[in-house]
Scaffold this motif. Structure first.
Motif, PDB file in Angstrom:
ATOM      1  N   ARG A  50      41.009 -90.405 -12.826  1.00 42.01           N
ATOM      2  CA  ARG A  50      42.243 -91.438 -12.914  1.00 42.01           C
ATOM      3  C   ARG A  50      43.509 -90.843 -13.050  1.00 42.01           C
ATOM      4  NH1 ARG A  50      40.080 -96.426 -11.870  1.00 42.01           N
ATOM      5  NH2 ARG A  50      37.870 -96.457 -11.705  1.00 42.01           N
ATOM      6  N   LEU A  51      44.381 -91.463 -12.760  1.00 42.40           N
ATOM      7  CA  LEU A  51      45.926 -91.050 -13.054  1.00 42.40           C
ATOM      8  C   LEU A  51      46.252 -91.094 -14.664  1.00 42.40           C
ATOM      9  CD1 LEU A  51      48.814 -90.059 -12.254  1.00 42.40           C
ATOM     10  CD2 LEU A  51      49.193 -92.473 -11.922  1.00 42.40           C
ATOM     11  N   PHE A  52      45.858 -92.113 -15.276  1.00 40.39           N
ATOM     12  CA  PHE A  52      45.989 -92.169 -16.847  1.00 40.39           C
ATOM     13  C   PHE A  52      44.845 -92.266 -17.661  1.00 40.39           C
ATOM     14  CE2 PHE A  52      50.135 -93.983 -14.668  1.00 40.39           C
ATOM     15  CZ  PHE A  52      50.979 -92.711 -14.878  1.00 40.39           C
ATOM     16  N   GLY A  53      44.877 -91.653 -18.552  1.00 43.78           N
ATOM     17  CA  GLY A  53      43.806 -91.853 -19.545  1.00 43.78           C
ATOM     18  C   GLY A  53      44.144 -92.725 -20.940  1.00 43.78           C
ATOM     19  N   PRO A  54      43.001 -92.738 -21.497  1.00 42.85           N
ATOM     20  CA  PRO A  54      43.327 -93.584 -22.792  1.00 42.85           C
ATOM     21  C   PRO A  54      44.160 -92.943 -23.770  1.00 42.85           C
ATOM     22  CG  PRO A  54      40.973 -92.694 -22.835  1.00 42.85           C
ATOM     23  CD  PRO A  54      41.811 -92.081 -21.544  1.00 42.85           C
ATOM     24  N   GLY A  55      44.941 -93.749 -24.844  1.00 36.94           N
ATOM     25  CA  GLY A  55      45.506 -93.146 -25.755  1.00 36.94           C
ATOM     26  C   GLY A  55      46.682 -94.155 -26.132  1.00 36.94           C
ATOM     27  N   GLY A  56      47.513 -93.458 -27.006  1.00 36.29           N
ATOM     28  CA  GLY A  56      48.738 -94.297 -27.516  1.00 36.29           C
ATOM     29  C   GLY A  56      50.020 -93.828 -26.413  1.00 36.29           C
ATOM     30  N   TYR A  57      50.381 -94.970 -25.864  1.00 32.28           N
ATOM     31  CA  TYR A  57      51.655 -94.768 -24.978  1.00 32.28           C
ATOM     32  C   TYR A  57      52.713 -95.521 -25.735  1.00 32.28           C
ATOM     33  CZ  TYR A  57      48.778 -93.288 -20.936  1.00 32.28           C
ATOM     34  OH  TYR A  57      47.795 -92.835 -20.374  1.00 32.28           O
ATOM     35  N   GLN A  58      54.038 -95.295 -25.396  1.00 33.70           N
ATOM     36  CA  GLN A  58      55.235 -96.091 -25.977  1.00 33.70           C
ATOM     37  C   GLN A  58      55.048 -97.572 -25.667  1.00 33.70           C
ATOM     38  OE1 GLN A  58      58.093 -92.950 -24.278  1.00 33.70           O
ATOM     39  NE2 GLN A  58      59.209 -94.087 -26.264  1.00 33.70           N
ATOM     40  N   ALA A  59      55.537 -98.322 -26.337  1.00 33.75           N
ATOM     41  CA  ALA A  59      55.897 -99.796 -26.282  1.00 33.75           C
ATOM     42  C   ALA A  59      56.644-100.132 -25.088  1.00 33.75           C
ATOM     43  CB  ALA A  59      56.182-100.387 -27.530  1.00 33.75           C
ATOM     44  N   GLY A  60      56.486-101.419 -24.752  1.00 32.30           N
ATOM     45  CA  GLY A  60      57.583-101.731 -23.646  1.00 32.30           C
ATOM     46  C   GLY A  60      57.192-101.539 -22.156  1.00 32.30           C
ATOM     47  N   ARG A  61      57.772-102.305 -21.342  1.00 33.51           N
ATOM     48  CA  ARG A  61      57.601-102.187 -19.975  1.00 33.51           C
ATOM     49  C   ARG A  61      58.530-101.285 -19.435  1.00 33.51           C
ATOM     50  NH1 ARG A  61      55.228-107.195 -18.266  1.00 33.51           N
ATOM     51  NH2 ARG A  61      56.189-107.010 -16.152  1.00 33.51           N
ATOM     52  N   LEU A  62      58.175-100.469 -18.401  1.00 39.57           N
ATOM     53  CA  LEU A  62      58.798 -99.592 -17.647  1.00 39.57           C
ATOM     54  C   LEU A  62      59.767-100.234 -16.820  1.00 39.57           C
ATOM     55  CD1 LEU A  62      56.465 -97.796 -18.614  1.00 39.57           C
ATOM     56  CD2 LEU A  62      56.943 -96.667 -16.540  1.00 39.57           C
ATOM     57  N   ARG A  63      61.005 -99.672 -16.610  1.00 35.53           N
ATOM     58  CA  ARG A  63      62.050-100.407 -15.762  1.00 35.53           C
ATOM     59  C   ARG A  63      61.858 -99.991 -14.122  1.00 35.53           C
ATOM     60  NH1 ARG A  63      65.772 -97.760 -17.441  1.00 35.53           N
ATOM     61  NH2 ARG A  63      66.451 -99.456 -19.006  1.00 35.53           N
ATOM     62  N   LEU A  64      61.481-100.900 -13.122  1.00 35.93           N
ATOM     63  CA  LEU A  64      61.274-100.758 -11.912  1.00 35.93           C
ATOM     64  C   LEU A  64      62.668-100.227 -11.275  1.00 35.93           C
ATOM     65  CD1 LEU A  64      59.418-100.669  -9.260  1.00 35.93           C
ATOM     66  CD2 LEU A  64      59.965-103.194  -9.025  1.00 35.93           C
ATOM     67  N   VAL A  65      62.722 -99.157 -10.749  1.00 38.10           N
ATOM     68  CA  VAL A  65      64.016 -98.686  -9.885  1.00 38.10           C
ATOM     69  C   VAL A  65      64.081 -98.858  -8.513  1.00 38.10           C
ATOM     70  CG1 VAL A  65      65.381 -96.592  -9.808  1.00 38.10           C
ATOM     71  CG2 VAL A  65      64.226 -96.810 -11.897  1.00 38.10           C
ATOM     72  N   GLU A  66      62.804 -98.462  -7.856  1.00 36.94           N
ATOM     73  CA  GLU A  66      62.771 -98.919  -6.411  1.00 36.94           C
ATOM     74  C   GLU A  66      61.202 -99.163  -5.854  1.00 36.94           C
ATOM     75  OE1 GLU A  66      63.377 -96.171  -2.451  1.00 36.94           O
ATOM     76  OE2 GLU A  66      63.358 -94.896  -4.122  1.00 36.94           O
ATOM     77  N   GLY A  90      62.082-101.848 -25.594  1.00 40.56           N
ATOM     78  CA  GLY A  90      63.001-101.143 -24.523  1.00 40.56           C
ATOM     79  C   GLY A  90      63.787-102.281 -24.275  1.00 40.56           C
ATOM     80  N   THR A  91      63.860-103.440 -24.925  1.00 43.89           N
ATOM     81  CA  THR A  91      64.552-104.681 -24.641  1.00 43.89           C
ATOM     82  C   THR A  91      66.097-104.238 -25.143  1.00 43.89           C
ATOM     83  OG1 THR A  91      62.918-106.185 -24.723  1.00 43.89           O
ATOM     84  CG2 THR A  91      65.028-107.096 -24.844  1.00 43.89           C
ATOM     85  N   GLU A  92      67.275-104.313 -24.459  1.00 42.11           N
ATOM     86  CA  GLU A  92      68.601-104.530 -24.707  1.00 42.11           C
ATOM     87  C   GLU A  92      68.837-105.653 -25.638  1.00 42.11           C
ATOM     88  OE1 GLU A  92      73.180-104.306 -23.198  1.00 42.11           O
ATOM     89  OE2 GLU A  92      71.422-103.316 -22.060  1.00 42.11           O
ATOM     90  N   LEU A  93      69.274-105.411 -26.828  1.00 41.16           N
ATOM     91  CA  LEU A  93      69.682-106.454 -27.733  1.00 41.16           C
ATOM     92  C   LEU A  93      71.186-106.839 -27.645  1.00 41.16           C
ATOM     93  CD1 LEU A  93      67.622-105.649 -30.978  1.00 41.16           C
ATOM     94  CD2 LEU A  93      66.971-107.185 -29.086  1.00 41.16           C
ATOM     95  N   ALA A  94      72.016-105.885 -27.643  1.00 38.76           N
ATOM     96  CA  ALA A  94      73.373-106.009 -27.458  1.00 38.76           C
ATOM     97  C   ALA A  94      74.211-104.686 -27.100  1.00 38.76           C
ATOM     98  CB  ALA A  94      73.897-106.440 -28.669  1.00 38.76           C
ATOM     99  N   ARG A  95      75.244-104.876 -26.600  1.00 40.04           N
ATOM    100  CA  ARG A  95      76.164-103.649 -26.333  1.00 40.04           C
ATOM    101  C   ARG A  95      77.524-103.877 -26.720  1.00 40.04           C
ATOM    102  NH1 ARG A  95      75.964-102.717 -19.875  1.00 40.04           N
ATOM    103  NH2 ARG A  95      73.725-103.095 -20.306  1.00 40.04           N
ATOM    104  N   GLY A  96      78.353-102.843 -26.913  1.00 40.07           N
ATOM    105  CA  GLY A  96      79.849-103.210 -27.486  1.00 40.07           C
ATOM    106  C   GLY A  96      80.423-101.791 -27.028  1.00 40.07           C
ATOM    107  N   HIS A  97      81.856-101.931 -27.119  1.00 41.93           N
ATOM    108  CA  HIS A  97      82.631-101.122 -26.981  1.00 41.93           C
ATOM    109  C   HIS A  97      84.062-101.112 -28.070  1.00 41.93           C
ATOM    110  CE1 HIS A  97      85.363-103.009 -24.249  1.00 41.93           C
ATOM    111  NE2 HIS A  97      84.444-103.573 -23.613  1.00 41.93           N
ATOM    112  N   SER A  98      84.582-100.200 -28.144  1.00 39.78           N
ATOM    113  CA  SER A  98      85.923-100.137 -29.141  1.00 39.78           C
ATOM    114  C   SER A  98      86.963-100.911 -28.389  1.00 39.78           C
ATOM    115  CB  SER A  98      86.489 -98.921 -29.124  1.00 39.78           C
ATOM    116  OG  SER A  98      85.532 -97.619 -29.603  1.00 39.78           O
TER     117      SER A  98
END
Length: 375
Positions: free
Chosen positions: A188-204, A263-271
């Motif tokens: 199988r492609l992926f085995g058990p274990g600890g992965y990073q939290a959150g959903r991956l971003r679908l690019v295409e 992986g959720t963006e909470l906020a952004r800002g700039h000078s």
């Protein structure tokens, strides 16, 4: 240390299998997708497979299209990408196609495995990584010594799993084939274990004959002092925000993004955002978040310039705002020069307070660009 861009490539059945358990390799996709893979191979500097894939599939890992090889030569690149394999034991088949086709090869292994691999007389550079296989050391060596900027990883499942679990994969190209294997012993492609939290971003998403290509990027920040692949995406965004700042001759242009652990963006800002001539990037971003938001405690602040420690325009510098918000991790591209404040050390102040500060110097030039008129 900089790493190559790591692209994982795989095809799986609907039930998540890479192959069946029969004597012949199961072909999950068709000619059009094989040609797409050939195109991707032609675009990268190196292709990596685990030793298990060499044993199971005996791949050649070539760029098959003559016109693509010609284009590589015309660009001053080797006709074939560097071929890379990983083996802890150094037990490799010297008769495998991997060694006798294509261009240069390199084997990454342990100190003990290196002795065994060298005894086989392989036409390859054998690189020991120490007592155990260390993916970060491997990627650093590929980047710094072999000049690899884009690395394609074609298997197997253990390699894909480890790179994802360590947060070192920048992109996953997954082809889904319309069939079931149904064998509980099939790889199988992926085995058990600890992965990073959150959903991956679908690019295409792209249909190719009867299979579907899906491209994903990770979104979750790291959780400590070591960078992960998603950190590069978010810091690049912060640098892009810096370029959007209204110009000033008396202040830096800085961009900042605050990202939750999933992986959720909470906020952004700039000078100088929203016409405020003295607002700083981190200040603008943090002001958009409810101070009681529990996600702040495990969030990461990405900023193109380290948070300030002194300022004349506001009573509280940005490093203190980060600490007051309870954020425990900051990723930055550029240490503050002495242009306006001598000896500024926002990173040092944050680290002394227990914040994990990650500096990615490979983004420094990008962060400096909007500020060059000040330097």
């Amino acid at each position: 240390m900089p790493y190559p861009y790591v692209l994982l490539s795989a095809a799986v059945s609907l039930d998540g299998c890479l192959d069946d358990t029969g004597p012949d390799r199961l072909l999950l996709s068709g000619p059009a997708d094989f040609d797409r893979v050939d195109e991707v191979r032609a675009s990268v500097d190196a292709i990596l497979v685990g030793a298990g894939t060499i044993r199971a599939d005996n791949p050649r890992l070539l760029v098959n299209a003559p016109e693509r090889r010609a284009a590589r030569r015309a660009a001053g690149r080797p006709e074939y990408p560097l071929k890379v394999t990983v083996s802890g034991s150094g037990e490799l088949d010297p008769d495998a196609n991997f060694w006798h086709t294509g261009g240069e090869k390199v084997v990454y292994t342990t100190d003990t495995g290196a002795e065994r691999a060298r005894s086989l007389g392989l036409a390859a550079d054998v690189v020991p990584l120490g007592a155990r296989l260390d993916w970060r050391r491997l990627l650093e060596h590929l980047h710094d010594v072999r000049g690899v900027r884009r690395l394609m990883v074609e298997g197997g499942g253990t390699v894909h799993t480890q790179l994802l679990q360590e947060g070192l994969a920048d992109e996953l190209q997954l082809v889904l084939a319309p069939l079931f294997v149904g064998d509980p012993d099939a790889p199988r492609l992926f085995g058990p274990g600890g992965y990073q939290a959150g959903r991956l971003r679908l690019v295409e998403t792209r249909p190719i004959e009867d299979v579907v290509l899906m491209r994903y990027e990770p979104t979750a920040p790291g959780a400590g002092p070591l960078p992960v692949a998603a950190d590069h995406h978010w810091l690049a965004l912060a640098c892009d925000l810096a370029a959007a700042c209204p110009p000033s001759r008396t202040a830096f242009s800085v961009g900042a993004v605050v990202v939750a652990a999933d992986g959720t963006e909470l906020a952004r800002g700039h000078s100088r955002e929203a016409g405020d001539p003295v607002v700083h990037a981190e200040e603008a971003a943090l002001a958009k978040i409810d101070p009681a938001d529990p996600r702040l405690a495990t969030a990461t602040v990405y900023t193109s310039l380290e948070p300030c420690t002194h300022r004349a325009s506001r009573p509280t510098p940005c490093a203190r705002l980060v600490l007051d918000a309870g954020v425990g991790r900051v990723v930055t591209a550029w240490r503050e020069p002495n242009t306006f404040v001598t000896g500024a050390d926002g990173s040092g102040l944050l680290a002394a307070a227990g914040v994990d500060v990650v500096v990615l110097p490979e983004y420094e030039e990008r962060a400096e660009a909007p500020n060059r008129h000040l330097l």
